[in-house]
Motif scaffolding. Structure first.
Motif, PDB file in Angstrom:
ATOM      1  N   ILE A 150       0.844  -1.193   0.000  1.00 52.99           N
ATOM      2  CA  ILE A 150       0.000   0.000   0.000  1.00 52.99           C
ATOM      3  C   ILE A 150       0.878   1.242   0.000  1.00 52.99           C
ATOM      4  O   ILE A 150       2.015   1.215   0.463  1.00 52.99           O
ATOM      5  N   GLU A 151       0.353   2.310  -0.542  1.00 52.45           N
ATOM      6  CA  GLU A 151       1.057   3.589  -0.529  1.00 52.45           C
ATOM      7  C   GLU A 151       0.660   4.330   0.738  1.00 52.45           C
ATOM      8  O   GLU A 151      -0.516   4.392   1.092  1.00 52.45           O
ATOM      9  N   LEU A 152       1.629   4.859   1.431  1.00 53.10           N
ATOM     10  CA  LEU A 152       1.386   5.616   2.649  1.00 53.10           C
ATOM     11  C   LEU A 152       1.771   7.057   2.390  1.00 53.10           C
ATOM     12  O   LEU A 152       2.888   7.347   1.958  1.00 53.10           O
ATOM     13  N   VAL A 205       7.679  14.060  15.661  1.00 48.32           N
ATOM     14  CA  VAL A 205       9.126  14.175  15.516  1.00 48.32           C
ATOM     15  C   VAL A 205       9.746  12.806  15.255  1.00 48.32           C
ATOM     16  O   VAL A 205      10.659  12.658  14.451  1.00 48.32           O
ATOM     17  N   ASN A 206       9.218  11.755  15.903  1.00 47.34           N
ATOM     18  CA  ASN A 206       9.764  10.400  15.765  1.00 47.34           C
ATOM     19  C   ASN A 206       9.149   9.602  14.629  1.00 47.34           C
ATOM     20  O   ASN A 206       9.648   8.527  14.298  1.00 47.34           O
ATOM     21  N   ALA A 207       8.079  10.099  14.022  1.00 47.14           N
ATOM     22  CA  ALA A 207       7.360   9.343  12.991  1.00 47.14           C
ATOM     23  C   ALA A 207       8.240   8.913  11.820  1.00 47.14           C
ATOM     24  O   ALA A 207       8.187   7.745  11.423  1.00 47.14           O
ATOM     25  N   LYS A 233      10.018   4.415   9.059  1.00 46.09           N
ATOM     26  CA  LYS A 233      11.056   4.223   8.038  1.00 46.09           C
ATOM     27  C   LYS A 233      10.805   5.098   6.820  1.00 46.09           C
ATOM     28  O   LYS A 233      10.918   4.677   5.677  1.00 46.09           O
ATOM     29  N   LEU A 234      10.426   6.360   7.085  1.00 46.89           N
ATOM     30  CA  LEU A 234      10.201   7.345   6.034  1.00 46.89           C
ATOM     31  C   LEU A 234      11.443   8.193   5.865  1.00 46.89           C
ATOM     32  O   LEU A 234      12.216   8.366   6.813  1.00 46.89           O
ATOM     33  N   PRO A 235      11.639   8.757   4.683  1.00 45.16           N
ATOM     34  CA  PRO A 235      12.768   9.679   4.528  1.00 45.16           C
ATOM     35  C   PRO A 235      12.538  10.930   5.370  1.00 45.16           C
ATOM     36  O   PRO A 235      11.407  11.355   5.578  1.00 45.16           O
ATOM     37  N   GLU A 236      13.609  11.465   5.882  1.00 46.21           N
ATOM     38  CA  GLU A 236      13.514  12.697   6.682  1.00 46.21           C
ATOM     39  C   GLU A 236      13.069  13.842   5.776  1.00 46.21           C
ATOM     40  O   GLU A 236      13.458  13.892   4.606  1.00 46.21           O
ATOM     41  N   PRO A 237      12.220  14.744   6.292  1.00 50.04           N
ATOM     42  CA  PRO A 237      11.757  15.879   5.454  1.00 50.04           C
ATOM     43  C   PRO A 237      12.869  16.848   5.139  1.00 50.04           C
ATOM     44  O   PRO A 237      13.852  16.934   5.769  1.00 50.04           O
TER      45      PRO A 237
END
Length: 59
Positions: free
Chosen positions: A32-34, A48-50, A55-59
């Motif tokens: 699935i796309e998140l 902040v920890n999301a 396991k998302l790239p940092e903004p």
């Protein structure tokens, strides 16, 4: 009361929610796309920890 369908972690099935039926996905779990978006000024610890926890790239 409403009705709905949701994909949830298997671990929630043990929580014993009244009136909720948990069904296993048969076969391979779907990809699935998140999409995640939040206000960068919100410094909530959860936000902040999301990226790291999800396991998302940092903004």
């Amino acid at each position: 009361m409403g009705a709905g369908v949701s994909l949830l972690p298997h671990s929630l099935a043990a929580a014993g929610f009244s009136g909720v039926t948990f069904l296993d996905i048969i076969g391979d779990a779907p990809d699935i796309e998140l999409v995640v978006k939040w206000n960068p000024n919100n410094q909530s610890a959860a936000l902040v920890n999301a990226p790291k926890r999800l396991k998302l790239p940092e903004p």
